[in-house]
Write a protein that holds these residues in place. Structure first.
Motif, PDB file in Angstrom:
ATOM      1  N   LEU A  79      44.521  20.583  14.155  1.00 38.80           N
ATOM      2  CA  LEU A  79      43.140  21.044  13.995  1.00 38.80           C
ATOM      3  C   LEU A  79      43.020  22.246  14.856  1.00 38.80           C
ATOM      4  CD1 LEU A  79      41.016  17.636  13.953  1.00 38.80           C
ATOM      5  CD2 LEU A  79      42.064  18.877  11.827  1.00 38.80           C
ATOM      6  N   LEU A  80      42.361  23.171  14.092  1.00 34.91           N
ATOM      7  CA  LEU A  80      42.057  24.390  15.011  1.00 34.91           C
ATOM      8  C   LEU A  80      40.445  24.558  14.985  1.00 34.91           C
ATOM      9  CD1 LEU A  80      42.713  27.279  16.175  1.00 34.91           C
ATOM     10  CD2 LEU A  80      42.560  28.153  13.713  1.00 34.91           C
ATOM     11  N   PRO A  81      39.818  24.397  16.203  1.00 29.64           N
ATOM     12  CA  PRO A  81      38.433  24.752  16.146  1.00 29.64           C
ATOM     13  C   PRO A  81      38.076  26.170  16.130  1.00 29.64           C
ATOM     14  CG  PRO A  81      39.591  24.359  18.356  1.00 29.64           C
ATOM     15  CD  PRO A  81      40.558  23.896  17.402  1.00 29.64           C
ATOM     16  N   VAL A  82      37.091  26.452  15.032  1.00 27.89           N
ATOM     17  CA  VAL A  82      36.511  27.965  14.825  1.00 27.89           C
ATOM     18  C   VAL A  82      35.205  28.058  15.572  1.00 27.89           C
ATOM     19  CG1 VAL A  82      36.222  29.620  13.281  1.00 27.89           C
ATOM     20  CG2 VAL A  82      38.285  27.913  12.766  1.00 27.89           C
ATOM     21  N   LYS A  83      35.086  28.641  16.619  1.00 26.83           N
ATOM     22  CA  LYS A  83      33.788  28.681  17.269  1.00 26.83           C
ATOM     23  C   LYS A  83      32.795  29.671  16.533  1.00 26.83           C
ATOM     24  CE  LYS A  83      35.630  32.207  20.653  1.00 26.83           C
ATOM     25  NZ  LYS A  83      35.738  32.326  22.218  1.00 26.83           N
ATOM     26  N   ALA A  84      31.528  29.574  16.831  1.00 27.94           N
ATOM     27  CA  ALA A  84      30.461  30.261  16.068  1.00 27.94           C
ATOM     28  C   ALA A  84      30.600  31.648  16.132  1.00 27.94           C
ATOM     29  CB  ALA A  84      29.260  29.683  16.906  1.00 27.94           C
ATOM     30  N   ALA A  85      31.131  32.185  17.411  1.00 27.91           N
ATOM     31  CA  ALA A  85      31.272  33.688  17.474  1.00 27.91           C
ATOM     32  C   ALA A  85      32.395  34.157  16.415  1.00 27.91           C
ATOM     33  CB  ALA A  85      31.618  34.066  18.745  1.00 27.91           C
ATOM     34  N   VAL A  86      33.317  33.314  16.164  1.00 37.26           N
ATOM     35  CA  VAL A  86      34.201  33.791  15.216  1.00 37.26           C
ATOM     36  C   VAL A  86      33.715  33.668  13.616  1.00 37.26           C
ATOM     37  CG1 VAL A  86      36.500  33.295  13.928  1.00 37.26           C
ATOM     38  CG2 VAL A  86      36.300  33.198  16.574  1.00 37.26           C
ATOM     39  N   ARG A  87      33.289  32.637  13.511  1.00 34.18           N
ATOM     40  CA  ARG A  87      32.390  32.501  12.115  1.00 34.18           C
ATOM     41  C   ARG A  87      31.488  33.617  11.700  1.00 34.18           C
ATOM     42  NH1 ARG A  87      31.782  27.460  14.100  1.00 34.18           N
ATOM     43  NH2 ARG A  87      29.406  27.466  13.888  1.00 34.18           N
ATOM     44  N   LYS A  88      30.690  33.988  12.819  1.00 32.05           N
ATOM     45  CA  LYS A  88      29.686  34.890  12.549  1.00 32.05           C
ATOM     46  C   LYS A  88      30.444  36.245  12.430  1.00 32.05           C
ATOM     47  CE  LYS A  88      25.625  37.073  14.665  1.00 32.05           C
ATOM     48  NZ  LYS A  88      24.689  37.155  15.748  1.00 32.05           N
ATOM     49  N   ALA A  89      31.332  36.654  13.369  1.00 34.82           N
ATOM     50  CA  ALA A  89      31.947  38.025  13.048  1.00 34.82           C
ATOM     51  C   ALA A  89      32.969  38.192  11.863  1.00 34.82           C
ATOM     52  CB  ALA A  89      33.079  38.290  14.404  1.00 34.82           C
ATOM     53  N   GLU A  90      33.389  37.007  11.340  1.00 30.03           N
ATOM     54  CA  GLU A  90      34.046  37.205   9.923  1.00 30.03           C
ATOM     55  C   GLU A  90      33.481  36.673   8.824  1.00 30.03           C
ATOM     56  OE1 GLU A  90      36.922  38.621   9.610  1.00 30.03           O
ATOM     57  OE2 GLU A  90      36.904  38.972  11.727  1.00 30.03           O
ATOM     58  N   GLY A  91      31.961  36.345   8.964  1.00 27.59           N
ATOM     59  CA  GLY A  91      30.976  35.937   7.917  1.00 27.59           C
ATOM     60  C   GLY A  91      31.653  34.698   7.160  1.00 27.59           C
ATOM     61  N   LEU A  92      32.029  33.567   7.879  1.00 22.41           N
ATOM     62  CA  LEU A  92      32.666  32.483   7.278  1.00 22.41           C
ATOM     63  C   LEU A  92      31.660  31.352   7.484  1.00 22.41           C
ATOM     64  CD1 LEU A  92      35.889  32.126   9.636  1.00 22.41           C
ATOM     65  CD2 LEU A  92      35.291  33.191   7.148  1.00 22.41           C
ATOM     66  N   THR A  93      31.677  30.579   6.197  1.00 23.79           N
ATOM     67  CA  THR A  93      30.840  29.405   6.107  1.00 23.79           C
ATOM     68  C   THR A  93      31.793  28.298   5.805  1.00 23.79           C
ATOM     69  OG1 THR A  93      30.227  29.915   3.818  1.00 23.79           O
ATOM     70  CG2 THR A  93      28.795  30.918   5.579  1.00 23.79           C
ATOM     71  N   GLU A  94      31.133  26.894   5.770  1.00 24.50           N
ATOM     72  CA  GLU A  94      31.693  25.776   5.321  1.00 24.50           C
ATOM     73  C   GLU A  94      32.361  25.671   4.069  1.00 24.50           C
ATOM     74  OE1 GLU A  94      30.670  20.990   5.437  1.00 24.50           O
ATOM     75  OE2 GLU A  94      29.335  22.583   5.491  1.00 24.50           O
ATOM     76  N   GLY A  95      33.578  25.525   3.703  1.00 19.45           N
ATOM     77  CA  GLY A  95      34.176  25.539   2.536  1.00 19.45           C
ATOM     78  C   GLY A  95      34.781  27.015   1.977  1.00 19.45           C
ATOM     79  N   ASP A  96      34.640  27.948   2.998  1.00 22.36           N
ATOM     80  CA  ASP A  96      35.493  29.137   2.566  1.00 22.36           C
ATOM     81  C   ASP A  96      36.962  29.005   2.734  1.00 22.36           C
ATOM     82  OD1 ASP A  96      33.091  30.551   2.167  1.00 22.36           O
ATOM     83  OD2 ASP A  96      33.028  31.668   4.066  1.00 22.36           O
ATOM     84  N   ALA A  97      37.675  29.489   2.138  1.00 22.97           N
ATOM     85  CA  ALA A  97      39.465  29.391   2.327  1.00 22.97           C
ATOM     86  C   ALA A  97      39.408  30.558   3.204  1.00 22.97           C
ATOM     87  CB  ALA A  97      39.957  29.796   1.223  1.00 22.97           C
ATOM     88  N   VAL A  98      40.271  30.243   4.465  1.00 21.21           N
ATOM     89  CA  VAL A  98      40.197  31.160   5.603  1.00 21.21           C
ATOM     90  C   VAL A  98      41.643  31.344   5.668  1.00 21.21           C
ATOM     91  CG1 VAL A  98      39.961  31.471   8.161  1.00 21.21           C
ATOM     92  CG2 VAL A  98      38.113  30.249   6.626  1.00 21.21           C
ATOM     93  N   THR A  99      42.229  32.590   5.848  1.00 26.99           N
ATOM     94  CA  THR A  99      43.496  32.661   6.311  1.00 26.99           C
ATOM     95  C   THR A  99      43.675  33.168   7.972  1.00 26.99           C
ATOM     96  OG1 THR A  99      44.115  33.775   4.113  1.00 26.99           O
ATOM     97  CG2 THR A  99      45.472  34.394   5.761  1.00 26.99           C
ATOM     98  N   VAL A 100      44.520  32.215   8.648  1.00 24.81           N
ATOM     99  CA  VAL A 100      44.210  32.182  10.118  1.00 24.81           C
ATOM    100  C   VAL A 100      45.935  32.425  10.049  1.00 24.81           C
ATOM    101  CG1 VAL A 100      44.507  29.663  10.141  1.00 24.81           C
ATOM    102  CG2 VAL A 100      43.849  31.120  12.081  1.00 24.81           C
ATOM    103  N   THR A 101      46.305  33.086  11.271  1.00 28.48           N
ATOM    104  CA  THR A 101      47.463  33.339  11.837  1.00 28.48           C
ATOM    105  C   THR A 101      47.394  32.657  13.399  1.00 28.48           C
ATOM    106  OG1 THR A 101      48.187  35.154  10.756  1.00 28.48           O
ATOM    107  CG2 THR A 101      49.339  34.960  12.770  1.00 28.48           C
TER     108      THR A 101
END
Length: 104
Positions: A79-101
């Motif tokens: 499990l990789l936690p994704v903090k609010a600052a990252v979600r906001k900066a990248e415009g991410l919302t619950e259910g989005d397919a996210v590519t992470v390295t």
């Protein structure tokens, strides 16, 4: 340093007793196996912390941050936690397919 890249849905976990919610990406499959080997079987053994976590550097889009991944029994992955600052900066919302390295 080894890099592992996956695309996976962003999901939310919320306690029944606390108002806060936490957002995660689940890293499973070959990437999870690679992280496990790098974190446990290689030179990063001393970097493991509580709950069997491993320190990583995560990158989503243009945003990079230092964090930890945690073992996830249900998927056999991490499990990789994704903090609010990252979600906001990248415009991410619950259910989005996210590519992470994830790098370690």
């Amino acid at each position: 340093m080894e890099d592992f890249t996956v695309t996976t849905p962003l999901w939310r976990w919320q306690s029944a007793t606390a108002p806060a919610a936490w957002f995660f990406l689940t890293i499973a499959g070959e990437a999870a196996d690679g992280i496990r080997f790098a974190a446990i079987g290689g030179q990063w053994l001393d970097g493991r912390k509580g709950f069997g976590s491993a320190k990583v550097r995560a990158t989503v889009g243009d945003t990079c941050w230092n964090t930890s991944v945690f073992p996830h029994k249900e998927s056999g992955g991490w499990l990789l936690p994704v903090k609010a600052a990252v979600r906001k900066a990248e415009g991410l919302t619950e259910g989005d397919a996210v590519t992470v390295t994830v790098s370690l």
